[in-house]
Design a protein around this motif. Structure first.
Motif, mmCIF file in Angstrom:
data_model
loop_
_atom_site.group_PDB
_atom_site.id
_atom_site.type_symbol
_atom_site.label_atom_id
_atom_site.label_comp_id
_atom_site.label_asym_id
_atom_site.label_seq_id
_atom_site.Cartn_x
_atom_site.Cartn_y
_atom_site.Cartn_z
ATOM 1 N N TYR A 160 0.860 -1.188 0.000
ATOM 2 C CA TYR A 160 0.000 0.000 0.000
ATOM 3 C C TYR A 160 0.891 1.232 0.000
ATOM 4 C CZ TYR A 160 -3.981 -2.999 1.156
ATOM 5 O OH TYR A 160 -4.957 -3.958 1.120
ATOM 6 N N PRO A 161 0.339 2.408 -0.275
ATOM 7 C CA PRO A 161 1.172 3.624 -0.223
ATOM 8 C C PRO A 161 1.709 3.866 1.182
ATOM 9 C CG PRO A 161 -0.953 4.035 -1.296
ATOM 10 C CD PRO A 161 -1.045 2.681 -0.678
ATOM 11 N N ARG A 260 -4.874 3.841 -0.113
ATOM 12 C CA ARG A 260 -5.582 3.012 -1.073
ATOM 13 C C ARG A 260 -6.472 2.053 -0.290
ATOM 14 N NH1 ARG A 260 -1.718 0.425 -3.543
ATOM 15 N NH2 ARG A 260 -2.124 -1.731 -2.892
ATOM 16 N N ASP A 261 -7.753 2.137 -0.538
ATOM 17 C CA ASP A 261 -8.729 1.339 0.207
ATOM 18 C C ASP A 261 -8.598 1.581 1.715
ATOM 19 O OD1 ASP A 261 -9.579 0.198 -2.210
ATOM 20 O OD2 ASP A 261 -8.073 -1.404 -2.056
#
Length: 278
Positions: A160-161, A260-261
């Motif tokens: 993820y970021p 993200r999400d």
């Protein structure tokens, strides 16, 4: 920064205690294993954790001793420590509300004294002398250097970021100003260095060093990173005054957009441990 440009006040971490268990990455079990091995701990003796906060290190190490005492100047931190101790069933910790400068405070002698992300907030020469006198002849001062609110910066691929810490810092500065806040004062030069000289002058021998290597990738939510921001003295909730709701809304918007999400990923940094002997 010199030792006289900043003075401690009781608002340093006001409002931050409840954010610690959510926003700070826990110390790994490997840290306790490394300290136990280095000091040949066998379940006897007493532990003094100075500037213990909500017991992040206290509760990890307390099972290695007969008894432990966590000392902190923030009542809310100690209340959180008691709550967490009850939750994990650690029953051998006494929590004491006092500043490190008030030691020895009739607490007795200890096999190990620990300082984790706390010594720089104290009158270091005074505290070093007083704690030295509280150690048994074979005792040790253990300084844990860690960064538990965020992971390592980098560009290696993660699932993820990474949390956008530079942009978070910019947002904090837009509300509180460009100079780091600390309690009711400013900390223009950051926290002080020069620990080694202070320790030697207090009568400690040169330290042995342990590195607890991590590098583990952890996932974090928007709520967790939000609490990580509020767990810092430089962005403690009280500093924002009546603008706190606006800041939190802006922070959550920033994080939600960057995630993200709703997830981030960070790589945990290594932990450096210095062990000093009187």
């Amino acid at each position: 920064m010199t030792e006289t440009t900043w003075q401690w006040d009781e608002t340093l971490y006001a409002g931050s205690a409840r954010h610690y268990s959510v926003g700070r990455l826990p110390y790994p079990a490997g840290l306790a294993d490394a300290i136990r091995t280095a000091l040949d701990l066998d379940g006897t003796g007493r532990l003094l954790d100075v500037g213990c906060g909500p017991g992040s290190l206290t509760l990890l190490l307390a099972p290695l001793f007969e008894a432990a005492v966590g000392v902190d100047a923030d009542q809310d931190m100690l209340a959180e420590g008691r709550r967490r101790a009850d939750g994990v069933g650690v029953l051998n910790v006494e929590w004491r509300h006092l500043r490190a400068e008030a030691l020895p405070a009739d607490l007795g002698v200890f096999r190990v004294a620990t300082f984790a992300q706390s010594f720089h907030w104290m009158d270091r020469p005074l505290v070093a002398r007083r704690v030295r006198d509280m150690l048994t002849p074979d005792g040790a001062w253990v300084h844990v250097g860690a960064n538990t609110h965020q992971g390592v910066a980098g560009d290696d691929p993660l699932p993820y970021p990474r949390a956008p810490w530079p942009r978070i810092d910019e947002l904090v500065a837009s509300y509180l100003g460009p100079i780091r806040r600390a309690g009711q004062a400013l900390l223009p030069g950051g926290t002080p260095s020069g620990e080694a000289e202070i320790m030697r002058e207090a009568g400690f021998t040169d330290p042995t060093w342990i590195t607890v290597e991590q590098g583990v990738v952890v996932e974090r939510s928007v709520d967790e990173v939000t609490s990580a921001v509020f767990s810092l003295s430089s962005s403690a909730p009280h500093l924002f005054g009546d603008r706190l709701p606006d800041f939190e809304a802006d922070l959550r918007q920033l994080l939600t957009t960057a995630a993200r999400d709703g997830r981030f990923a960070e790589r945990r940094s290594d932990i450096e441990v210095a062990i000093w002997h009187p």
